[in-house]
Design an enzyme around this catalytic site. Structure first.
Site, PDB file in Angstrom:
ATOM      1  N   THR A 149       0.818  -1.218   0.000  1.00 42.42           N
ATOM      2  CA  THR A 149       0.000   0.000   0.000  1.00 42.42           C
ATOM      3  C   THR A 149       0.849   1.263   0.000  1.00 42.42           C
ATOM      4  O   THR A 149       0.498   2.264  -0.621  1.00 42.42           O
ATOM      5  CB  THR A 149      -0.895   0.017   1.260  1.00 42.42           C
ATOM      6  OG1 THR A 149      -1.722  -1.123   1.220  1.00 42.42           O
ATOM      7  CG2 THR A 149      -1.765   1.246   1.329  1.00 42.42           C
ATOM      8  N   ASP A 166       0.275  -7.005   4.763  1.00 40.25           N
ATOM      9  CA  ASP A 166      -0.450  -8.280   4.906  1.00 40.25           C
ATOM     10  C   ASP A 166       0.455  -9.457   5.285  1.00 40.25           C
ATOM     11  O   ASP A 166       0.093 -10.266   6.134  1.00 40.25           O
ATOM     12  CB  ASP A 166      -1.207  -8.615   3.608  1.00 40.25           C
ATOM     13  CG  ASP A 166      -2.418  -7.712   3.414  1.00 40.25           C
ATOM     14  OD1 ASP A 166      -2.802  -7.019   4.381  1.00 40.25           O
ATOM     15  OD2 ASP A 166      -2.982  -7.699   2.300  1.00 40.25           O
ATOM     16  N   GLN A 215      -2.967 -21.383  19.301  1.00 43.75           N
ATOM     17  CA  GLN A 215      -3.847 -20.445  18.574  1.00 43.75           C
ATOM     18  C   GLN A 215      -3.966 -19.116  19.310  1.00 43.75           C
ATOM     19  O   GLN A 215      -4.414 -18.129  18.739  1.00 43.75           O
ATOM     20  CB  GLN A 215      -5.264 -21.021  18.478  1.00 43.75           C
ATOM     21  CG  GLN A 215      -5.382 -22.238  17.640  1.00 43.75           C
ATOM     22  CD  GLN A 215      -6.802 -22.795  17.611  1.00 43.75           C
ATOM     23  OE1 GLN A 215      -7.750 -22.159  18.036  1.00 43.75           O
ATOM     24  NE2 GLN A 215      -6.931 -23.993  17.090  1.00 43.75           N
ATOM     25  N   CYS A 216      -3.614 -19.109  20.600  1.00 50.11           N
ATOM     26  CA  CYS A 216      -3.725 -17.860  21.372  1.00 50.11           C
ATOM     27  C   CYS A 216      -2.713 -16.860  20.822  1.00 50.11           C
ATOM     28  O   CYS A 216      -1.637 -17.247  20.379  1.00 50.11           O
ATOM     29  CB  CYS A 216      -3.382 -18.101  22.834  1.00 50.11           C
ATOM     30  SG  CYS A 216      -4.535 -19.192  23.646  1.00 50.11           S
TER      31      CYS A 216
HETATM   32  N1  ASP Z   1      -2.539  -5.623   0.481  1.00 50.47           N
HETATM   33  C1  ASP Z   1      -1.482  -4.761   0.887  1.00 50.47           C
HETATM   34  C2  ASP Z   1      -0.200  -5.569   0.904  1.00 50.47           C
HETATM   35  O1  ASP Z   1       0.052  -6.284   1.828  1.00 50.47           O
HETATM   36  C3  ASP Z   1      -1.759  -4.162   2.227  1.00 50.47           C
HETATM   37  C4  ASP Z   1      -0.674  -3.257   2.748  1.00 50.47           C
HETATM   38  O2  ASP Z   1       0.273  -2.892   2.089  1.00 50.47           O
HETATM   39  O3  ASP Z   1      -0.766  -2.846   3.890  1.00 50.47           O
HETATM   40  O4  ASP Z   1       0.568  -5.494  -0.017  1.00 50.47           O
END
Ligand code: ASP
Length: 341
Positions: A14, A91, A278-279
């Site tokens: 992003t 991500d 999983q915690c």
């Molecule tokens: N979908 C984007 C990525 O991981 C989200 C981000 O950059 O925060 O590339």
């Protein structure tokens, strides 16, 4: 002291995306435009060079080939730069920071992953602060010796050990957490470095870049009611060499005989099974409850307080290097890069 040289490695995410005027979706754009969007960078007291993926990616498309590409960029520029800042989508950033921590053995310079929740051109963007502070952190030194000497992740005023992080929020600027290890630094009016938590090893040998990663691994998350055919299908997956079992609480699982028998059979055929909770915080302690004693007895390996992201990375790394079966448990249960307590 000469200015510190920092290499910015732009992989995508992003931070460098722009809205398509027609469809409204976010797409990666070229890195030169990114620097034009942050003229403040030129005010920093360090020399910055940049290198970009030819085709910047959304980090959901991240894979071992890209990890190898990042590691190779760092390797070939290691002697010419004092620190590295990797711009990456949020991500899968915790996976990348974790895997790079294993790939870069004897690392004595900062490698700081960062990104943003809003694109750099957005009025309310978090990208500028994340990028500028990451560069400042990567430039910190004591008589030329870098203060940060490990793979980290910086997001929303906090610096974390990369292989301790997990993405916890898809919307908040505070998108990451390090549930089992303290923050390494906090950015307020001053940069507060928590020196006691930084890695301080000095290595006799030079940087070694480990590029072999084996992706024949899986993650099985338990849930009440999980059925035998599902577990069997996962365990009998062709060529499966390692499996992360996401268990409950402190490493507990159903004691149903079919479940324990299936796991036991797979382990005796050579599958490495790692117990990870999983915690979001806390540790696996096999044997604390009756519901984990049998897992220990059949040879399930303890992931202790490792994150799933770091467990995936460590498993790909150790299997990639063909660790002997009798030594595998020892190496997995031992902290190699500060990824577990
Ligand atoms: N979908 C984007 C990525 O991981 C989200 C981000 O950059 O925060 O590339």
């Amino acid at each position: 002291m000469d200015k510190q040289n920092i290499l910015l490695i732009y992989t995508g995410g992003t931070i460098g995306m722009i809205k398509d005027a027609h469809t409204g979706t976010l797409k990666a754009f070229d890195f030169d435009s990114l620097l034009i969007k942050i003229p403040e960078i030129r005010l920093l007291d360090c020399s910055i060079e940049t290198v970009s993926f030819e085709e910047p990616i959304d980090s959901s498309n991240m894979n071992p080939n890209y990890w190898q590409a990042i590691a190779k960029i760092i390797e070939s520029n290691y002697n010419d730069f004092n620190g590295f800042v990797v711009l990456h989508g949020s991500d899968t950033m915790s996976y990348s920071a974790s895997v790079l921590s294993f790939m870069l053995e004897n690392l004595e310079k900062p490698v700081i992953f960062t990104g943003s929740q809003l694109p750099i051109g957005d009025l309310r963007t978090d990208a500028k602060e994340n990028l500028i502070t990451s560069i400042q952190l990567a430039s910190l030194h004591n008589n030329g010796i870098p203060i940060i000497r490990e793979v980290c992740l910086y997001f929303e005023y906090k610096l974390y050990r990369g292989n301790r992080t997990t993405k916890i929020n898809a919307e908040h600027f505070e998108a990451f957490d390090s549930p089992n290890y303290p923050t390494l630094a906090e950015s307020g009016v001053h940069l507060k470095i928590n020196h006691e938590f930084l890695r301080k090893e000095k290595f006799e040998e030079a940087l070694i870049v480990r590029t072999k990663l084996d992706t024949n691994i899986g993650v099985l998350k338990l849930f009440p009611g999980i059925s035998e055919p599902i577990v069997k299908a996962v365990l009998e997956t062709e060529n499966l060499k390692g499996l992360i079992l996401e268990s409950y609480g402190s490493g507990n699982a159903t004691t149903d005989a079919w479940f324990i028998n299936q796991l036991g059979k797979a382990i005796s055929k050579g599958l490495h099974i790692i117990n990870v909770t999983q915690c979001s915080g806390g540790s696996v302690i096999m044997g604390q409850y009756e519901t984990s004693s049998q897992l220990k007895e059949i040879g399930v390996i303890s992931g202790k307080d490792i994150t799933t992201e770091a467990a995936v990375s460590k498993l790909m790394y150790l299997i990639g290097y063909n660790i002997k079966p009798e030594e595998f448990q020892f190496y997995f249960e031992k902290p190699l890069r500060g990824e577990m307590t």
